[in-house]
Design a protein around this motif. Structure first.
Motif, PDB file in Angstrom:
ATOM      1  N   UNK A 201     -10.875   5.868  -6.517  1.00  0.00           N
ATOM      2  CA  UNK A 201      -9.196   5.387  -6.523  1.00  0.00           C
ATOM      3  C   UNK A 201      -8.525   6.183  -5.693  1.00  0.00           C
ATOM      4  N   UNK A 202      -8.400   7.581  -5.788  1.00  0.00           N
ATOM      5  CA  UNK A 202      -7.708   8.332  -4.977  1.00  0.00           C
ATOM      6  C   UNK A 202      -7.975   8.113  -3.494  1.00  0.00           C
ATOM      7  N   UNK A 203      -9.325   8.008  -3.164  1.00  0.00           N
ATOM      8  CA  UNK A 203      -9.620   7.821  -1.509  1.00  0.00           C
ATOM      9  C   UNK A 203      -9.306   6.450  -1.087  1.00  0.00           C
ATOM     10  N   UNK A 204      -9.547   5.376  -1.788  1.00  0.00           N
ATOM     11  CA  UNK A 204      -9.442   4.082  -1.517  1.00  0.00           C
ATOM     12  C   UNK A 204      -8.315   3.199  -1.642  1.00  0.00           C
ATOM     13  N   UNK A 205      -7.609   3.709  -2.759  1.00  0.00           N
ATOM     14  CA  UNK A 205      -6.459   2.874  -3.322  1.00  0.00           C
ATOM     15  C   UNK A 205      -5.156   3.729  -3.312  1.00  0.00           C
ATOM     16  N   UNK A 206      -4.198   3.084  -3.328  1.00  0.00           N
ATOM     17  CA  UNK A 206      -2.820   3.616  -3.605  1.00  0.00           C
ATOM     18  C   UNK A 206      -2.154   3.153  -4.709  1.00  0.00           C
ATOM     19  N   UNK A 207      -1.629   4.122  -5.667  1.00  0.00           N
ATOM     20  CA  UNK A 207      -0.760   3.650  -6.628  1.00  0.00           C
ATOM     21  C   UNK A 207       0.511   2.862  -6.292  1.00  0.00           C
ATOM     22  N   UNK A 208       0.411   1.564  -6.843  1.00  0.00           N
ATOM     23  CA  UNK A 208       1.734   0.871  -6.692  1.00  0.00           C
ATOM     24  C   UNK A 208       2.941   1.228  -7.400  1.00  0.00           C
ATOM     25  N   UNK A 209       4.199   0.867  -6.889  1.00  0.00           N
ATOM     26  CA  UNK A 209       5.162   1.350  -7.567  1.00  0.00           C
ATOM     27  C   UNK A 209       6.020  -0.009  -8.213  1.00  0.00           C
ATOM     28  N   UNK A 210       5.347  -1.195  -7.784  1.00  0.00           N
ATOM     29  CA  UNK A 210       6.077  -2.244  -8.229  1.00  0.00           C
ATOM     30  C   UNK A 210       5.048  -3.174  -8.580  1.00  0.00           C
ATOM     31  N   UNK A 211       5.283  -4.410  -9.362  1.00  0.00           N
ATOM     32  CA  UNK A 211       4.191  -5.442  -9.458  1.00  0.00           C
ATOM     33  C   UNK A 211       3.320  -5.542  -8.692  1.00  0.00           C
ATOM     34  N   UNK A 212       2.121  -5.918  -8.965  1.00  0.00           N
ATOM     35  CA  UNK A 212       1.541  -6.489 -10.062  1.00  0.00           C
ATOM     36  C   UNK A 212       1.441  -5.914 -11.414  1.00  0.00           C
ATOM     37  N   UNK A 213       1.703  -4.468 -11.326  1.00  0.00           N
ATOM     38  CA  UNK A 213       1.862  -4.093 -12.886  1.00  0.00           C
ATOM     39  C   UNK A 213       2.506  -4.953 -13.968  1.00  0.00           C
ATOM     40  N   UNK A 214       1.957  -4.781 -15.119  1.00  0.00           N
ATOM     41  CA  UNK A 214       2.750  -5.356 -16.177  1.00  0.00           C
ATOM     42  C   UNK A 214       3.266  -4.308 -17.209  1.00  0.00           C
TER      43      UNK A 214
END
Length: 441
Positions: A201-214
């Motif tokens: 996750x750290x290498x291939x993905x970025x933490x989102x700051x807006x939706x699609x989080x619920x």
């Protein structure tokens, strides 16, 4: 010399008969807190950890504090079960008060059920234990198939039938103690897989700051609760540890520390996984590693080997629960107690029954691809009742002459919660298994 009193539950028409107290020239087992701590941790860790990020994606970020609440509630109901066992032991001690230095063997979960409601209580817990263990075995089959399919380039269902004879062979062993040594390696494999998912996750993905989080998705909360119960409501597995730990009264303290450790690890894992993968979190989060790559392949193989080694231990628990309530000695590995025992049973019926049941479990697993929903179904259908319903019913029965009104109210609230989770969670999980489109690779 300390005498030992043991209790076995059952009755006429039940596989294990209720006996008068048995005295043995053996004292209490030695209490070893460190091994007990890791045994408790291992009983919680497993397939449920890899479905927990998906469960959080069903509840939203509010799932993280709810994980803590479920863990605390599970701890409370385990302590309720311990109080039931203490009451059974006190009653048994009164029966043998003429014997000095007597050690009362702690009761098993079915024995507590027998003390509270007779054969109905004993049979109910044995059936719940049986269904729970077999449900976990289906989840294990499913997890092995999903993890190994991209590694060996076969369908998940084909992988399941490849490992089927191995599972039958291991589950028919008459001495499971040798397989217990795999728990240490299995624990490292589980932790390694969690670390690999976070690194990916750290290498291939970025933490989102807006939706699609619920933040709170109330419509699928029962799916979350069922999966969380699968992980944290472990009464059926904890009861044998309580029985054999050597100090029934000190068990809760070790349980507290173990549960804190398990909760913190799973909170970090589930929270970071959801942060990385958001609503794309797979029902088996290992699938988010992708189908190829050295790390993905190593993790998939390691987890599959750990689950394969755990399969016969869990299956044997289900078979023993089933054998304890059926009056047929022909299904036992050694139906004639007077004949010498061998490492392998020579009873053909024993192999046919176990092989046939495991074949049905493999068939069920090969038709289910929604691993997270399957875990939620097992948690809702069996584990919720063993953790949120039966301990409270047994407690109110065994302490009926001394329980306070506020305590009765608390137990009833927990029972209502358990019933709702069982009914709604089972329905929603079943619907998700049938209709949900999930990533399975």
């Amino acid at each position: 010399m300390t005498a030992r009193v043991s209790m076995t539950a059952g009755g006429s028409g039940v596989g294990v008969a209720m006996e008068t107290p048995l005295l043995h020239p053996v004292g209490a087992p030695v209490f070893r807190p460190v091994p007990l701590f890791w045994n408790i941790v291992k009983s919680f860790a497993g397939a449920g950890s890899f479905a927990l990020p998906w469960a959080v994606s069903q509840a939203g970020w509010s799932g993280l504090p709810m994980i803590v609440l479920i863990a605390l509630l599970g701890n409370y109901t385990v302590r309720t079960l311990i109080k039931c066992g203490q009451q059974v032991m006190r009653n048994k001690r009164l029966e043998v008060n003429s014997i000095n230095n007597v050690y009362i063997v702690p009761p098993s979960y079915p024995e507590i059920g027998f003390a509270a409601y007779g054969k109905i209580g004993q049979i109910s817990i044995s059936l719940i234990s049986c269904f729970m263990c077999f449900g976990v075995c289906i989840a294990y089959f499913n997890l092995i198939g999903m993890n190994m399919a991209p590694v060996i380039h076969l369908k998940s269902s084909e992988v399941i039938w490849i490992v089927f004879p191995i599972c039958v062979f291991l589950s028919c062993l008459t001495d499971m103690s040798k397989l217990a040594y795999t728990s240490i390696a299995g624990s490292f494999a589980l932790v390694g897989a969690m670390v690999a998912v976070i690194i990916s996750g750290l290498i291939d993905h970025k933490m989102e700051t807006a939706p699609p989080y619920d933040w709170f998705e109330w419509r699928t909360i029962p799916l979350f609760l069922g999966t969380t119960a699968f992980l944290f409501i472990d009464h059926v597995v904890l009861a044998p540890l309580m029985k054999s730990c050597g100090d029934y009264d000190r068990f809760p303290k070790i349980l507290d520390w173990a549960l804190v450790f398990v909760t913190v690890v799973n909170l970090i894992f589930a929270g970071m996984s959801y942060a990385f993968f958001s609503t794309d979190t797979c029902n088996n989060v290992i699938s988010n590693l992708g189908q190829t790559g050295v790390i993905s392949t190593i993790v998939r193989i390691g987890i599959s080997l750990e689950v394969l080694a755990s399969f016969p231990l869990v299956a044997n628990g289900g078979f023993q629960s089933l054998e304890s309530i059926l009056p047929f000695r022909q299904i036992l590995p050694f139906p004639d107690a007077n004949k010498p025992r061998h490492f392998f049973s020579r009873n053909l019926i024993y192999y046919l029954v176990r092989g046939g049941i495991i074949a049905l479990l493999a068939l069920a697993a090969s038709t289910i691809t929604a691993f997270g929903a399957l875990v939620s179904l097992v948690g809702s259908l069996t584990i919720a009742s063993s953790g949120f319903i039966f301990p409270q019913l047994f407690y109110m029965k065994l302490y009926k002459h001394s329980i306070a009104k506020w305590d009765i109210f608390v137990q009833i609230v927990i029972i209502i919660f358990g019933v709702l989770l069982t009914v709604i969670g089972t329905w929603q999980s079943s619907d998700a298994i049938i209709h949900t489109d999930t990533c399975t690779a």
